[in-house]
Motif scaffolding. Structure first.
Motif, PDB file in Angstrom:
ATOM      1  N   LEU A 153       0.837  -1.201   0.000  1.00  8.76           N
ATOM      2  CA  LEU A 153       0.000   0.000   0.000  1.00  8.76           C
ATOM      3  C   LEU A 153       0.878   1.259   0.000  1.00  8.76           C
ATOM      4  CD1 LEU A 153      -3.028   0.573   2.347  1.00  8.76           C
ATOM      5  CD2 LEU A 153      -1.254   2.259   2.280  1.00  8.76           C
ATOM      6  N   GLU A 154       1.874   1.241   0.871  1.00  6.97           N
ATOM      7  CA  GLU A 154       2.752   2.406   1.016  1.00  6.97           C
ATOM      8  C   GLU A 154       3.526   2.671  -0.284  1.00  6.97           C
ATOM      9  OE1 GLU A 154       6.326   3.300   3.998  1.00  6.97           O
ATOM     10  OE2 GLU A 154       4.763   2.048   4.862  1.00  6.97           O
ATOM     11  N   ILE A 155       4.000   1.587  -0.911  1.00  8.51           N
ATOM     12  CA  ILE A 155       4.782   1.721  -2.145  1.00  8.51           C
ATOM     13  C   ILE A 155       3.915   2.279  -3.272  1.00  8.51           C
ATOM     14  CG2 ILE A 155       5.999   0.385  -3.929  1.00  8.51           C
ATOM     15  CD1 ILE A 155       7.720   0.160  -1.560  1.00  8.51           C
ATOM     16  N   ILE A 156       2.680   1.758  -3.382  1.00  3.18           N
ATOM     17  CA  ILE A 156       1.776   2.245  -4.442  1.00  3.18           C
ATOM     18  C   ILE A 156       1.479   3.732  -4.224  1.00  3.18           C
ATOM     19  CG2 ILE A 156      -0.593   2.091  -5.328  1.00  3.18           C
ATOM     20  CD1 ILE A 156       0.685  -0.304  -6.347  1.00  3.18           C
ATOM     21  N   GLN A 157       1.193   4.095  -2.954  1.00  2.00           N
ATOM     22  CA  GLN A 157       0.904   5.511  -2.664  1.00  2.00           C
ATOM     23  C   GLN A 157       2.092   6.391  -3.029  1.00  2.00           C
ATOM     24  OE1 GLN A 157      -0.987   4.987   1.410  1.00  2.00           O
ATOM     25  NE2 GLN A 157      -1.185   7.154   1.056  1.00  2.00           N
ATOM     26  N   GLU A 158       3.280   5.912  -2.667  1.00  2.00           N
ATOM     27  CA  GLU A 158       4.477   6.697  -2.919  1.00  2.00           C
ATOM     28  C   GLU A 158       4.736   6.818  -4.424  1.00  2.00           C
ATOM     29  OE1 GLU A 158       9.023   6.588  -1.318  1.00  2.00           O
ATOM     30  OE2 GLU A 158       7.426   5.944   0.026  1.00  2.00           O
ATOM     31  N   ARG A 159       4.469   5.723  -5.149  1.00  2.00           N
ATOM     32  CA  ARG A 159       4.680   5.787  -6.605  1.00  2.00           C
ATOM     33  C   ARG A 159       3.682   6.742  -7.252  1.00  2.00           C
ATOM     34  NH1 ARG A 159       5.352   0.079  -9.389  1.00  2.00           N
ATOM     35  NH2 ARG A 159       5.727   1.452 -11.162  1.00  2.00           N
ATOM     36  N   LEU A 160       2.446   6.766  -6.744  1.00  2.00           N
ATOM     37  CA  LEU A 160       1.452   7.695  -7.301  1.00  2.00           C
ATOM     38  C   LEU A 160       1.881   9.138  -7.037  1.00  2.00           C
ATOM     39  CD1 LEU A 160      -1.876   5.911  -6.309  1.00  2.00           C
ATOM     40  CD2 LEU A 160      -1.089   6.332  -8.618  1.00  2.00           C
ATOM     41  N   ALA A 161       2.403   9.371  -5.836  1.00  2.00           N
ATOM     42  CA  ALA A 161       2.812  10.732  -5.481  1.00  2.00           C
ATOM     43  C   ALA A 161       4.034  11.154  -6.296  1.00  2.00           C
ATOM     44  CB  ALA A 161       3.119  10.807  -3.994  1.00  2.00           C
ATOM     45  N   ARG A 162       4.941  10.194  -6.512  1.00  2.00           N
ATOM     46  CA  ARG A 162       6.220  10.532  -7.086  1.00  2.00           C
ATOM     47  C   ARG A 162       6.218  10.532  -8.608  1.00  2.00           C
ATOM     48  NH1 ARG A 162      11.364   7.612  -4.674  1.00  2.00           N
ATOM     49  NH2 ARG A 162      10.790   8.585  -2.735  1.00  2.00           N
ATOM     50  N   GLU A 163       5.712   9.412  -9.172  1.00  2.00           N
ATOM     51  CA  GLU A 163       5.791   9.283 -10.631  1.00  2.00           C
ATOM     52  C   GLU A 163       4.705  10.095 -11.330  1.00  2.00           C
ATOM     53  OE1 GLU A 163       5.912   5.070 -11.600  1.00  2.00           O
ATOM     54  OE2 GLU A 163       7.296   4.700  -9.940  1.00  2.00           O
ATOM     55  N   PHE A 164       3.583  10.390 -10.622  1.00  2.95           N
ATOM     56  CA  PHE A 164       2.477  11.071 -11.288  1.00  2.95           C
ATOM     57  C   PHE A 164       2.150  12.406 -10.623  1.00  2.95           C
ATOM     58  CE2 PHE A 164       2.006   6.506 -11.866  1.00  2.95           C
ATOM     59  CZ  PHE A 164       1.980   6.432 -13.253  1.00  2.95           C
ATOM     60  N   ASP A 165       2.933  12.768  -9.588  1.00  4.97           N
ATOM     61  CA  ASP A 165       2.798  14.081  -8.974  1.00  4.97           C
ATOM     62  C   ASP A 165       1.393  14.325  -8.422  1.00  4.97           C
ATOM     63  OD1 ASP A 165       4.218  16.185  -8.206  1.00  4.97           O
ATOM     64  OD2 ASP A 165       3.745  17.458  -9.920  1.00  4.97           O
ATOM     65  N   LEU A 166       0.850  13.356  -7.676  1.00  8.46           N
ATOM     66  CA  LEU A 166      -0.509  13.497  -7.157  1.00  8.46           C
ATOM     67  C   LEU A 166      -0.483  13.684  -5.642  1.00  8.46           C
ATOM     68  CD1 LEU A 166      -2.152  10.562  -9.125  1.00  8.46           C
ATOM     69  CD2 LEU A 166      -2.762  12.960  -9.379  1.00  8.46           C
ATOM     70  N   ASP A 167      -1.390  14.524  -5.144  1.00 11.94           N
ATOM     71  CA  ASP A 167      -1.585  14.672  -3.695  1.00 11.94           C
ATOM     72  C   ASP A 167      -2.762  13.805  -3.300  1.00 11.94           C
ATOM     73  OD1 ASP A 167       0.343  16.281  -2.883  1.00 11.94           O
ATOM     74  OD2 ASP A 167      -0.787  18.159  -2.928  1.00 11.94           O
ATOM     75  N   LEU A 168      -2.539  12.823  -2.425  1.00 13.95           N
ATOM     76  CA  LEU A 168      -3.618  11.884  -2.121  1.00 13.95           C
ATOM     77  C   LEU A 168      -3.921  11.808  -0.643  1.00 13.95           C
ATOM     78  CD1 LEU A 168      -2.543   8.855  -4.322  1.00 13.95           C
ATOM     79  CD2 LEU A 168      -4.246  10.567  -4.849  1.00 13.95           C
ATOM     80  N   ILE A 169      -5.170  11.419  -0.342  1.00 17.87           N
ATOM     81  CA  ILE A 169      -5.534  11.062   1.025  1.00 17.87           C
ATOM     82  C   ILE A 169      -5.895   9.587   0.992  1.00 17.87           C
ATOM     83  CG2 ILE A 169      -7.332  11.269   2.758  1.00 17.87           C
ATOM     84  CD1 ILE A 169      -7.832  13.981   1.905  1.00 17.87           C
ATOM     85  N   ALA A 170      -5.406   8.823   1.956  1.00 16.78           N
ATOM     86  CA  ALA A 170      -5.809   7.419   2.049  1.00 16.78           C
ATOM     87  C   ALA A 170      -6.683   7.263   3.279  1.00 16.78           C
ATOM     88  CB  ALA A 170      -4.572   6.537   2.176  1.00 16.78           C
ATOM     89  N   THR A 171      -7.787   6.527   3.151  1.00 20.21           N
ATOM     90  CA  THR A 171      -8.619   6.272   4.336  1.00 20.21           C
ATOM     91  C   THR A 171      -7.958   5.173   5.168  1.00 20.21           C
ATOM     92  OG1 THR A 171      -9.899   4.609   3.192  1.00 20.21           O
ATOM     93  CG2 THR A 171     -10.714   6.849   3.062  1.00 20.21           C
ATOM     94  N   ALA A 172      -8.560   4.884   6.321  1.00 18.90           N
ATOM     95  CA  ALA A 172      -7.968   3.877   7.205  1.00 18.90           C
ATOM     96  C   ALA A 172      -7.926   2.535   6.484  1.00 18.90           C
ATOM     97  CB  ALA A 172      -8.822   3.745   8.455  1.00 18.90           C
ATOM     98  N   PRO A 173      -6.794   1.823   6.539  1.00 23.32           N
ATOM     99  CA  PRO A 173      -6.770   0.517   5.887  1.00 23.32           C
ATOM    100  C   PRO A 173      -7.716  -0.445   6.590  1.00 23.32           C
ATOM    101  CG  PRO A 173      -4.650   1.004   6.941  1.00 23.32           C
ATOM    102  CD  PRO A 173      -5.532   2.172   7.174  1.00 23.32           C
ATOM    103  N   SER A 174      -8.445  -1.248   5.825  1.00 21.10           N
ATOM    104  CA  SER A 174      -9.325  -2.235   6.446  1.00 21.10           C
ATOM    105  C   SER A 174      -9.130  -3.552   5.719  1.00 21.10           C
ATOM    106  CB  SER A 174     -10.779  -1.791   6.351  1.00 21.10           C
ATOM    107  OG  SER A 174     -11.221  -1.915   5.016  1.00 21.10           O
TER     108      SER A 174
END
Length: 601
Positions: A353-374
């Motif tokens: 999860l962390e890697i995907i979020q980081e790749r979205l932020a880094r490779e695609f320059d996106l600001d994201l919010i993630a909800t609580a993992p369930s």
């Protein structure tokens, strides 16, 4: 290039715990066999992603073909698979192992056997591998090769008397490793005349070539311009390009039995190439498909929302692109009253999860919010129907539910004796059930059954902190068990905030709710009216905090005179505040969401 006899081919993978030196050993092997010129060598040459280099972890299994002239004068082809060590990427390991006949088991000569070492070795043994133990980092002052050899024999049951001592960093003992590969690992078997049968090991998207497919040929020959069929998806293609990685791509005319290489065939989407599928000839197919692999099951779900609603289309495109290269990542659209449009995504674990979020932020320059993992819950309704619940906000009404089942895991924890007490306490606090406790030397091996939703938040971080980083942890899903679970909603100004609702165990609901509302009280700024923050189970409020209103001093212009003037102004202000509270919108800043979701002490 003509085909080689089988006995000159060796297919092997490197398995180890995280940080025991797999990728560094791969670097030395490539360097020693002249796979790359000196100026092209970089550290961790097979870890191509920026994140892999930065964190020093391997995420994607990579492959490379090396030529080695042995001491007996024969030239061998070595196909090396570098695999990840982290539990979240175990599916990458399983498919790499299926393409090989042998493994190098790398063990750190100072740290010894860890939980992932065990998990990965058992996977290799299940795949029928011959295993050569390699003791790495023997140049460290803390290295104890004899003790670790004994430990490998005690814990894993492998004969380690002829383990190869090396230092992957300095290159010491690399020649011995190469000799051990050609003398101790078996060559592949196969029939060149049989119909084509090849295993689809991996696939990824290349902007120029389309989908590149990594294959291991079992029987028959794969040639350019031959017509192939994928047995799982029943799709037909014509092979355009065949090649091998040395680590750079190099074209070849054909791949024979036992060889590992890549093909391209104008395939548009990675989703069309199922990992573990069998590739065969369209005209002369093989009789039976290969067993393939278990598909990767997402275990952790969370919602990803753009901070700026205008970025939603960019997020959709970015997630689609990541999905091209990572078939284990799944997503579907969802909307939330608090956060707008976004996606509900499934991951193999928190690191994934962390890697995907980081790749979205880094490779695609996106600001994201993630909800609580369930995690995924199974809900059995009174009418006998069973639902899978991915998002706590979608939970059906309590009256309709017969029981809620949650996933449980079997965790294996290896720890030095000193930290055993605090680790057992941590597992008990997380509703764990102890299964087994054994000793190997001065290290304890604990087996626990734990509910996955207790592990998903920050179990790994807590484990590392109570054991000062010495404990190692590995798990697999076992089954679903019924639990006393309740849905906790968070209300801000009497409005439920869907992004903060979660399923919790009834015994822990109150402490969890109390901590959440206290945290939100600090994070939500004051408004012109009073804001109640409540945690509720159904209609029952279990915790409450209040944010006081900002006050304007309306009586400042009154001096002296009658007190009723002041009272009249204050009453007017009070009525205004009451009306404001009914219609006022509470702005919850993004930081508040993120901080509230991280909370779990």
């Amino acid at each position: 290039m003509t085909s080689r006899p089988f006995d000159a081919i060796r297919n092997f993978s490197i398995v180890a715990h995280i940080d025991h030196g797999k990728s560094t050993l791969a670097d030395r092997l490539i360097q020693r066999t002249g796979g790359l010129a000196e100026r092209e060598m970089v550290e961790q040459v097979l870890d191509s992603m920026e994140i892999e280099r930065e964190r020093g972890i391997t995420i994607k299994a990579q492959t490379v073909r090396l030529d080695y002239t042995a001491r007996d004068g024969k030239t061998y082809i070595l196909n090396l698979m570098d695999t990840p060590g982290h539990v979240d990427f175990a599916y990458e390991v399983s498919r790499s192992l299926a393409a090989c006949e042998g493994s190098l088991l790398v063990v750190d000569a100072s740290q010894g056997v860890e939980a992932q070492t065990l998990a990965n070795v058992y996977q290799a043994l299940d795949a029928g591998h011959e295993i050569v133990p390699v003791l790495n980092k023997i140049d460290l002052p803390a290295a104890e090769p004899d003790r670790i050899k004994q430990q490998i024999e005690d814990v894993i049951g492998l004969d380690a008397s002829d383990a190869v001592p090396i230092s992957a960093k300095t290159g010491l003992g690399i020649d011995e490793v190469l000799e051990a590969i050609v003398t101790r690992l078996p060559p592949p078997k196969g029939d060149r005349e049989a119909p084509l049968k090849a295993l689809l090991v991996d696939s990824w998207y290349d902007a120029y070539l389309g989908v590149v497919v990594l294959v291991r040929v079992i029987d028959g020959v794969l040639k350019r311009h031959s017509k192939i069929r994928m047995m799982g998806t029943d799709a037909k293609y014509e092979v355009e390009k065949i090649g091998v990685f040395r680590p750079k791509m190099q074209d070849v005319e054909e791949l024979g039995p036992g060889e590992v290489g890549f093909i391209t065939a104008q395939i548009k989407q990675v989703a069309d190439t199922r990992v573990g599928d069998t590739i065969t000839d369209e005209k002369k197919p093989t009789a039976a498909a290969l067993p393939g692999f278990k598909p990767a099951q997402p275990v952790v779900f969370c919602g990803l929302f753009p901070v700026d609603a205008a970025d939603f289309e960019d997020l959709r495109a970015a997630i689609g692109k990541l999905r091209l290269n990572d078939a284990s990542f799944s997503f579907e659209m969802e909307t939330s009253a608090a956060l707008g449009f976004g996606f509900r995504c499934g991951f193999l674990g928190l690191l994934h999860l962390e890697i995907i979020q980081e790749r979205l932020a880094r490779e695609f320059d996106l600001d994201l919010i993630a909800t609580a993992p369930s995690v995924v819950y199974q809900i059995e309704l009174n009418d006998g129907e069973t639902l899978e619940l991915h998002n706590p906000a979608d939970m059906p009404e309590v009256m309709k539910i017969k029981e809620i089942r949650e996933p449980w895991i079997r965790a294996t924890i290896l720890t030095p004796d000193d930290y055993l007490g605090s680790i057992l306490k941590l597992c008990q606090d997380r509703r764990g059930v102890q299964i087994d406790l054994t000793y190997v030397g001065n290290r304890a091996m604990v087996k626990y059954d734990l509910p996955l939703n207790e592990v998903v938040f920050d179990f790994y971080d807590r484990l590392k902190s109570v054991s000062k980083g010495y404990a190692s942890f590995d798990y697999q899903l076992t089954d679903y068990r019924a639990g006393d679970l309740v849905k906790m909603s968070i209300l801000v100004n009497a409005e439920p905030v869907d992004a903060l609702s979660m399923l919790v165990h009834a015994d822990r609901a109150e402490t969890r709710g109390r901590a959440m509302v206290e945290k939100l009280r600090e994070l939500i700024p004051q408004h012109m009216f009073q804001i109640p923050i409540q945690a509720a189970l159904g209609g029952k409020i279990i915790a409450r905090e209040t944010i006081r209103a900002l006050r304007k001093d309306v009586t400042a212009k009154c001096y002296g005179g009658d007190a009723t003037r002041k009272r009249k102004l204050l009453e007017k202000q009070k009525a205004g505040k009451k009306r404001m509270r009914q219609f006022g919108k509470v702005d919850i800043p993004q930081e508040a969401f993120i901080a509230a979701l991280k909370m779990d002490s």
